[in-house]
Scaffold this motif. Sequence first.
Motif, short mmCIF file in Angstrom:
data_model
loop_
_atom_site.label_atom_id
_atom_site.label_comp_id
_atom_site.label_asym_id
_atom_site.label_seq_id
_atom_site.Cartn_x
_atom_site.Cartn_y
_atom_site.Cartn_z
N ARG A 1 98.30 -62.07 25.72
CA ARG A 1 97.16 -63.01 25.40
C ARG A 1 95.79 -62.23 24.88
N GLY A 2 95.36 -61.33 26.17
CA GLY A 2 94.20 -60.54 25.93
C GLY A 2 94.36 -59.79 24.89
N HIS A 3 95.57 -59.01 24.62
CA HIS A 3 95.77 -58.28 23.78
C HIS A 3 95.87 -58.64 22.36
N LYS A 4 96.10 -60.05 21.91
CA LYS A 4 96.10 -60.63 20.96
C LYS A 4 94.62 -61.18 20.59
N LEU A 5 93.90 -61.54 21.30
CA LEU A 5 92.44 -62.10 21.57
C LEU A 5 91.60 -60.74 21.04
N LEU A 6 91.85 -59.44 21.87
CA LEU A 6 91.08 -58.40 21.34
C LEU A 6 91.30 -57.85 20.04
N LYS A 7 92.83 -58.01 19.56
CA LYS A 7 93.18 -57.49 18.23
C LYS A 7 92.66 -58.54 17.24
N ASP A 8 92.57 -59.60 17.49
CA ASP A 8 91.66 -60.59 16.60
C ASP A 8 90.10 -60.11 16.19
N LYS A 9 89.59 -59.80 17.47
CA LYS A 9 88.16 -59.53 17.61
C LYS A 9 87.98 -58.14 16.71
N GLN A 10 89.03 -57.14 17.09
CA GLN A 10 89.00 -56.01 16.23
C GLN A 10 89.04 -56.20 14.91
N ASP A 11 90.00 -56.84 14.37
CA ASP A 11 90.13 -57.31 12.86
C ASP A 11 88.65 -57.80 12.29
N GLU A 12 88.28 -58.91 13.08
CA GLU A 12 86.92 -59.60 12.56
C GLU A 12 85.84 -58.47 12.47
N LEU A 13 85.48 -57.63 13.64
CA LEU A 13 84.36 -56.60 13.71
C LEU A 13 84.75 -55.89 12.56
N MET A 14 86.12 -55.40 12.19
CA MET A 14 86.22 -54.46 11.07
C MET A 14 85.69 -55.21 9.91
N ARG A 15 86.01 -56.30 9.29
CA ARG A 15 85.57 -56.84 8.29
C ARG A 15 84.02 -57.06 8.27
N GLN A 16 83.67 -57.47 9.25
CA GLN A 16 82.11 -57.56 9.02
C GLN A 16 81.50 -56.03 9.00
N PHE A 17 81.94 -55.07 9.52
CA PHE A 17 81.55 -53.92 9.59
C PHE A 17 81.57 -53.27 7.93
N ILE A 18 82.67 -53.56 7.30
CA ILE A 18 83.04 -52.92 5.90
C ILE A 18 81.97 -53.85 5.11
N SER A 19 81.47 -55.08 5.32
CA SER A 19 80.59 -55.65 4.75
C SER A 19 79.22 -55.05 4.86
N LEU A 20 78.99 -54.99 6.24
CA LEU A 20 77.66 -54.35 6.47
C LEU A 20 77.44 -52.71 5.77
N ILE A 21 78.68 -51.84 5.88
CA ILE A 21 78.40 -50.86 5.09
C ILE A 21 78.27 -50.92 3.57
N ARG A 22 78.78 -51.74 3.00
CA ARG A 22 78.43 -51.97 1.58
C ARG A 22 76.95 -52.47 1.38
N GLU A 23 76.63 -53.42 2.20
CA GLU A 23 75.18 -53.65 2.09
C GLU A 23 74.19 -52.53 2.30
N ASN A 24 74.64 -51.71 3.47
CA ASN A 24 73.84 -50.62 3.98
C ASN A 24 73.80 -49.74 2.66
N ASN A 25 75.02 -49.26 2.04
CA ASN A 25 74.97 -48.31 0.92
C ASN A 25 74.14 -49.09 -0.24
N GLU A 26 74.19 -50.02 -0.43
CA GLU A 26 73.28 -50.63 -1.72
C GLU A 26 71.71 -50.76 -1.39
N LEU A 27 71.57 -50.84 -0.16
CA LEU A 27 69.96 -50.87 0.30
C LEU A 27 69.59 -49.39 0.47
N ARG A 28 70.30 -48.42 0.76
CA ARG A 28 69.96 -47.15 0.76
C ARG A 28 69.67 -46.78 -0.76
N ASN A 29 70.63 -46.84 -1.66
CA ASN A 29 70.41 -46.43 -2.99
C ASN A 29 69.18 -46.96 -3.43
N GLU A 30 68.63 -48.29 -3.26
CA GLU A 30 67.76 -48.75 -3.67
C GLU A 30 66.49 -48.29 -3.24
#
Length: 210
Positions: free
Chosen positions: A25-54
């Motif tokens: 159960r702990g593995h499933k919860l951590l895996k779900d957390k990892q997936d959500e962190l990756m989703r938010q991280f990718i979104s932040l990276i896109r925002e970071n690149n756009e901001l840096r270019n601007e």
Amino acid sequence: MARLNVNPTRVELTRLKERLDLASRGHKLLKDKQDELMRQFISLIRENNELRNEVEEKIEAGMKSYAIASALLHDNFLSEVMTTPSQSVSLNIDQENIMNIRVPQMNFNYEDTPDDVSDILYGYLNSNGELDLAIEQMLDVMPRMLELAEVEKRCQMMADEIEKTRRRVNALEYMTIPQLEETIYFIEMKLEEDERAEITRLIKVKDMGD
């Protein structure tokens, strides 16, 4: 995978099965957390690149305007303009909780903020339009630079958390859970073997009695 060094008893078997259930159960919860962190991280990276270019484009434009202005103005005048602050600025840093990560929230507080570049205190006799434009461009880019710093810090903190979560997921998936499964299998086989041996012994005792 080496099994755990435990006594092959039914009590130990029950305890290990409970540990395995908890680890799964702990593995499933951590895996779900990892997936959500990756989703938010990718979104932040896109925002970071756009901001840096601007930000880079605005800074480049401001520096070009300043380079033209400095070629036409006296060095002493430029030095006085750039070293005399026309307003006070303070930085407030709060915190926001994202997936149990306390990320920074930054805000500038301007005191006596000029309405536009014409309110900045320097004379027009020795000035020119390029200097006005350069100052205006630099004032405009400051909030975006702060936002960029905030986003980059969030990216860094989320990357660290993703790495920590990944290590915990891998430890459970490739070490803890397999060890528990192998140990449970070993105990079950040992208990079955002992049970068969006991049945065989009882049969022999019965035959001897007959």
